[in-house]
Write a protein that holds these residues in place. Structure first.
Motif, PDB file in Angstrom:
ATOM      1  N   ARG A 172      -3.794   0.136  -6.893  1.00 14.49           N
ATOM      2  CA  ARG A 172      -3.793   1.493  -6.327  1.00 14.49           C
ATOM      3  C   ARG A 172      -5.208   1.999  -6.094  1.00 14.49           C
ATOM      4  NH1 ARG A 172       0.860   2.297  -9.573  1.00 14.49           N
ATOM      5  NH2 ARG A 172      -0.329   3.163 -11.295  1.00 14.49           N
ATOM      6  N   ALA A 173      -6.102   1.735  -7.038  1.00 11.00           N
ATOM      7  CA  ALA A 173      -7.496   2.170  -6.881  1.00 11.00           C
ATOM      8  C   ALA A 173      -8.159   1.454  -5.709  1.00 11.00           C
ATOM      9  CB  ALA A 173      -8.286   1.907  -8.174  1.00 11.00           C
ATOM     10  N   GLU A 174      -7.902   0.150  -5.573  1.00  9.13           N
ATOM     11  CA  GLU A 174      -8.477  -0.599  -4.450  1.00  9.13           C
ATOM     12  C   GLU A 174      -7.946  -0.070  -3.119  1.00  9.13           C
ATOM     13  OE1 GLU A 174      -9.402  -4.916  -6.510  1.00  9.13           O
ATOM     14  OE2 GLU A 174      -7.439  -4.608  -5.587  1.00  9.13           O
ATOM     15  N   GLU A 175      -6.672   0.271  -3.094  1.00 10.40           N
ATOM     16  CA  GLU A 175      -6.081   0.811  -1.865  1.00 10.40           C
ATOM     17  C   GLU A 175      -6.671   2.190  -1.557  1.00 10.40           C
ATOM     18  OE1 GLU A 175      -1.727   2.381  -0.473  1.00 10.40           O
ATOM     19  OE2 GLU A 175      -1.800   0.513  -1.634  1.00 10.40           O
ATOM     20  N   ALA A 176      -6.827   3.018  -2.563  1.00 13.08           N
ATOM     21  CA  ALA A 176      -7.368   4.362  -2.361  1.00 13.08           C
ATOM     22  C   ALA A 176      -8.802   4.328  -1.831  1.00 13.08           C
ATOM     23  CB  ALA A 176      -7.306   5.149  -3.666  1.00 13.08           C
ATOM     24  N   PHE A 177      -9.578   3.330  -2.273  1.00 10.27           N
ATOM     25  CA  PHE A 177     -10.977   3.229  -1.865  1.00 10.27           C
ATOM     26  C   PHE A 177     -11.203   2.190  -0.772  1.00 10.27           C
ATOM     27  CE2 PHE A 177     -11.270   5.084  -6.130  1.00 10.27           C
ATOM     28  CZ  PHE A 177     -12.032   6.200  -5.821  1.00 10.27           C
TER      29      PHE A 177
END
Length: 179
Positions: A172-177
């Motif tokens: 999720r963090a990789e997708e958000a950034f």
């Protein structure tokens, strides 16, 4: 061989796993343990900044010999990134709990004062490696010793759940950034 994106991905994985475990066992310290997880390999940043060729040599040796990075550093230099990171964290005035977790995350049983928190970060580090967040060194033995599980009072069955939650949060963090 050192990749800063992989470094931060691994650090976030360790911090996330450490917070999950801490919420189960030490809820009042879970944010401090999260910080310890983020900072656990900070010594690598100093090594990369000031001695990148030596760090590359240690990484290459660890890969070739199927060692953990700190083992390669100890063999090649007589010190490792955990010791360097602990000195940095101490200079920055962070808590003893964080300093000890940075210093002892590879050998939590050596921590005489904060062994349970160092073990939490140590388990989280191993879980991140097992999940493919290898921090530039894909080899080495990252099995979680039963003695660490006993120290933290975590059941082996819980590890897969913790690893899955960590992996989902990192995704999720990789997708958000957009990483």
């Amino acid at each position: 061989h050192f990749n800063k994106l992989e470094f931060w991905r691994h650090s976030l994985g360790v911090a996330t796993s450490a917070r999950i475990i801490a919420k189960l066992r030490m809820p009042m310290k879970c944010e401090e343990i999260y910080v310890a997880g983020m900072m656990h390999d900070v010594g690598l940043l100093a090594m990369d900044r000031f001695h990148p060729m030596e760090l590359d040599k240690a990484i290459k040796y660890a890969i070739e010999e199927d060692l953990r990075l700190h083992e390669s550093e100890l063999l090649n230099y007589g010190f490792d990134h955990s010791q360097l990171g602990a000195m940095m964290v101490e200079q920055w005035g962070l808590t003893k709990l964080i300093c000890d977790a940075v210093r002892y995350h590879n050998e939590p049983w050596m921590d005489e004062e904060n062994s349970q928190t160092s073990a939490i970060v140590g388990i989280a580090n191993r879980l991140a490696h097992q999940a493919g967040m290898t921090n530039n060194v894909p080899g080495g033995n990252y099995e979680i010793e039963e003695s660490l599980l006993d120290l933290v009072e975590i059941l082996p069955e819980q590890l897969e759940i913790i690893r899955n939650v960590m992996t989902q949060e990192i995704a999720r963090a990789e997708e958000a950034f957009n990483i």
